[in-house]
Design a protein around this motif. Structure first.
Motif: not given
Lengths: 456, 257
Positions: A270, A314, B202-203, B205-206
């Protein structure tokens, strides 16, 4: 008690000051309460111009009202005789001699008709519409009605030309309003654009529109998901996150040619949430190149990547201060997402929000001293409201209060308006308001619309 | 000493010869003459004799052939019915009966007639094998055998229920990759609607990464799993309640592109 009281008094006063200081950040952005009192009587039109006066008057009034620069004088307070030209003003004759309490003898419209109660205006915008060589012509004047002498009252008088149509009437109204706004130190928004994401085609694409919601145009056609648009300070480039190549990555388009510009994306699952530096020479973004989404800075073409943050959390949405040097961003390093600030080299990381609720979507005010952002403080997760924060003092003012989910505030170039998304009408749409929470206006209705960014 | 032994052997040999010559003394009488032939009627010719009439093999599948073999003596008119007709006394013939047929060999001669039958049993060939059972596609097997793993709000650690799900998924994925060695799987991370869209990128992706790492620990090849975060861009459901939110907080396994 007598001994304690002198000590208590400053505390009580301080508490009172804090309680009444709720609007401190708003005042910093919007200015004090002392605004010019502007009277804008309806303009009349001669001949074929008459049919366009409705559109003209509405556009002129809305532009001036929504600028937030003026206290608009209510029409019910207007005098009956409305001037259409400077020549219409007739100085009253002095009162007849030898009579007590004598009033000046009225000869026609006069400045005091507007400056005195009940109108109490400080300024008057007036004029008329006409047709000349099959064009619409606006004759517009702005007068300071507090002057004694009419020859000193005129701030400007100007002619404006447009096609003889409703669009022409809007055009000359916007131009006249812009000149008035500039006269008072404001920045007219008519030339600015709001970029946003709309799914009305069935796919999330980037669109643009005027600040009044007119001329909504589709800018991308990737038939995928495009999101988190950002516009360069000079208004020439648009960056966004797209799934057009499977995994989310950053594309940059020229707003002048509409073409895609080269941008190197790091090898990562990403690359997202891009933002330009004020000089437009660098781009900050979040990348999972090293694991957790972290903040990176690169040249405008994506080369020369440097990592700015380095934590196992994050981190997204970097936004560089208009003055440069400082970056606000969103991080989960202390738990639920909060807003942080760091230097452009990654040093001096500080949390700006208190840690309550979740905070996101920071947007720098053009002054570089205030941010607007979304926060769930005081509400359940997901119930976002918009706030302003004075970055130096951390003082906050709340702009929305639970009407739907309000997200992604973006400052207008004038620093007085915000565009944002809200689902208060039932679906996510783009709204604008003044930075004190007033003058709400919905701009979109087709499909779902989100993530506005206000550009030049 | 040697000379004495030779002398003894010679003497013994003479003795044996003398003994044999002594038995040839009385010759045998000649046999009697045969009796005179009797006065007999004209001999009747023998009827034809079918020494062989057989089909080999006796059982065939339709479309195959059998061989008729025969041998007849004492006949001058030999036919095989049906369908073959006059034949010579000894022979063989391939036949292709389409159904069970009994062949009759008729041998006529001066001595009369003889018949014998041979049957070729014809069996229907076995039905063609049914088409092989439709093989489940990669997509079908992924959808059927690999389940979503669910997460807590704003978390990407693997919960106990997700641990069980992912353990089952690991076995299923290994089996699927054995059958489809060229395919890969996209591990998608999804979030509910409450966090900000940006943070949720982002979350998600985690979550995808956590699920992938767990599967790789259980032996699923890492190069077959590609992570992608959809944040809250592709929700399963759109109601604003916990059961819908839970359905959206997931790692989902989709065919790789």
């Amino acid at each position: 008690m007598r001994r304690i009281l002198p000590w208590l008094t400053p505390l009580v006063l301080g508490a009172l000051f804090l309680a009444s200081g709720q609007q401190e950040v708003i005042i910093k952005v919007m200015g004090g309460a002392q605004k010019p009192a502007l009277a804008v009587p309806d303009f009349r039109g001669g001949g074929d111009a008459a049919q366009h006066t409705g559109v003209f008057n509405e556009t002129l009034y809305t532009d001036l009202d929504e600028s937030g620069l003026f206290t608009m004088v209510a029409k019910s307070m207007f005098p009956l005789a409305v001037p259409q030209r400077p020549e219409d003003f007739r100085a009253p004759l002095p009162p007849p001699p030898r009579r007590k309490d004598a009033q000046p003898q009225r000869q026609g419209p006069w400045l005091t008709d507007w400056s005195a109660p009940p109108a109490n205006a400080s300024h008057l915008a007036f004029g008329y519409l006409a047709v000349q060589n099959e064009q619409l012509v606006l004759f517009g004047w702005l007068f300071d009605v507090t002057q004694q002498d009419v020859s000193n009252a005129q701030l400007f008088g100007k002619r404006y030309f447009g096609p003889l149509s409703a669009d022409g009437a809007r055009k000359v109204a916007h131009e006249f309003a812009s000149d008035i706004i500039v006269q008072f130190g404001g920045a007219p928004l008519t030339a600015s654009k709001i970029y946003f994401i709309s799914d009305r085609t069935g796919f999330k694409e980037v669109w643009s529109m005027n600040p009044d919601g007119s001329e909504q145009k589709q800018l991308t056609n990737y038939r995928s998901i495009c999101t988190t648009p950002a516009v360069s300070a000079d208004g020439t480039r648009l960056a966004f996150t797209t799934y057009a190549r499977v995994n989310p990555m950053i594309f940059i388009h020229s707003l002048e040619t509409g073409r895609r510009l080269p941008f190197y994306n790091q090898v990562a699952s990403m690359n997202a949430t891009p933002a330009f530096t004020p000089d437009g020479r660098q781009v900050l973004y979040a990348s999972t190149a090293s694991g957790y989404a972290q903040i990176y800075i690169a040249n405008a073409d994506g080369s020369g990547v440097r990592r700015l943050s380095n934590v196992r959390a994050i981190e997204v949405e970097p936004k560089v201060s208009p003055k440069g040097g400082e970056v606000v961003f969103v991080s989960g390093r202390s738990g639920p997402q909060q807003i942080y600030k760091m230097n452009l080299d990654g040093a001096n990381v500080e949390r700006l929000t208190t840690g309550e609720g979740e905070a996101s979507n920071p947007a720098w005010h053009p002054s570089g001293e205030v941010i607007a952002f979304a926060w769930t403080r005081g509400f359940e997760p997901g119930n976002w409201n918009l706030f302003l924060m004075d970055v130096a003092s951390r003082r906050v003012d709340q702009l929305t209060h639970g009407a739907g989910r309000n997200e992604n505030p973006s400052w207008a170039p004038d620093g007085r308006h915000l565009a944002f998304s809200s689902n208060r009408s039932g679906s996510s749409q783009i709204w604008t308001m003044l930075a004190d929470g007033t003058k709400l206006r919905r701009l979109t209705s087709q499909g779902r619309n989100e993530k506005p960014v206000w550009g030049k | 000493m040697l000379t004495k032994k030779y002398v003894a052997a010679l003497l013994l040999s003479f003795a044996i010869l003398f003994a044999a010559g002594c038995k040839k003394k009385a010759p045998a009488p000649p046999p009697p003459p045969p009796p005179p032939p009797a006065e007999a009627p004209a001999p009747k010719p023998n009827p034809p004799m079918i020494t062989l009439f057989a089909a080999e093999p006796g059982t065939i599948e339709r479309g195959q052939s059998s061989t008729l073999k025969w041998a007849v003596e004492g006949a001058d008119d030999i036919t095989i019915e049906p369908g073959i007709g006059r034949v010579s006394a000894n022979g063989s013939r391939q036949v292709f009966p389409s159904s069970t047929t009994t062949y009759t060999l008729i041998a006529r001669g001066p001595g009369g007639e003889a018949r014998r039958t041979a049957t070729v049993n014809v069996t229907a060939p076995p039905p063609p094998p049914p088409p092989p059972a439709p093989k489940a596609t990669f997509e079908e097997r992924l959808a059927r055998e690999v389940q979503d793993a669910f997460f807590d709000y704003d978390k990407s650690n693997i919960r106990d229920d997700a641990r069980a799900t992912l353990t089952r998924n690991a076995d299923a994925l290994k089996a699927i990759f054995r059958d489809f060695p060229d395919r890969s799987v996209s591990v998608e991370g999804h979030c509910d609607e409450r966090g900000s869209a940006e943070y949720n990128l982002g979350l998600g992706d985690r979550r995808a990464t956590s699920a992938k790492e767990f599967l790789v620990q259980l032996g699923v090849p890492a190069d077959k799993l590609r992570t992608i975060s959809y944040g809250k861009e592709r929700p399963q459901c759109t109601e604003s309640n916990e059961s819908c939110w839970q359905r959206n907080r997931r790692a989902h396994f989709a065919p790789g592109q």
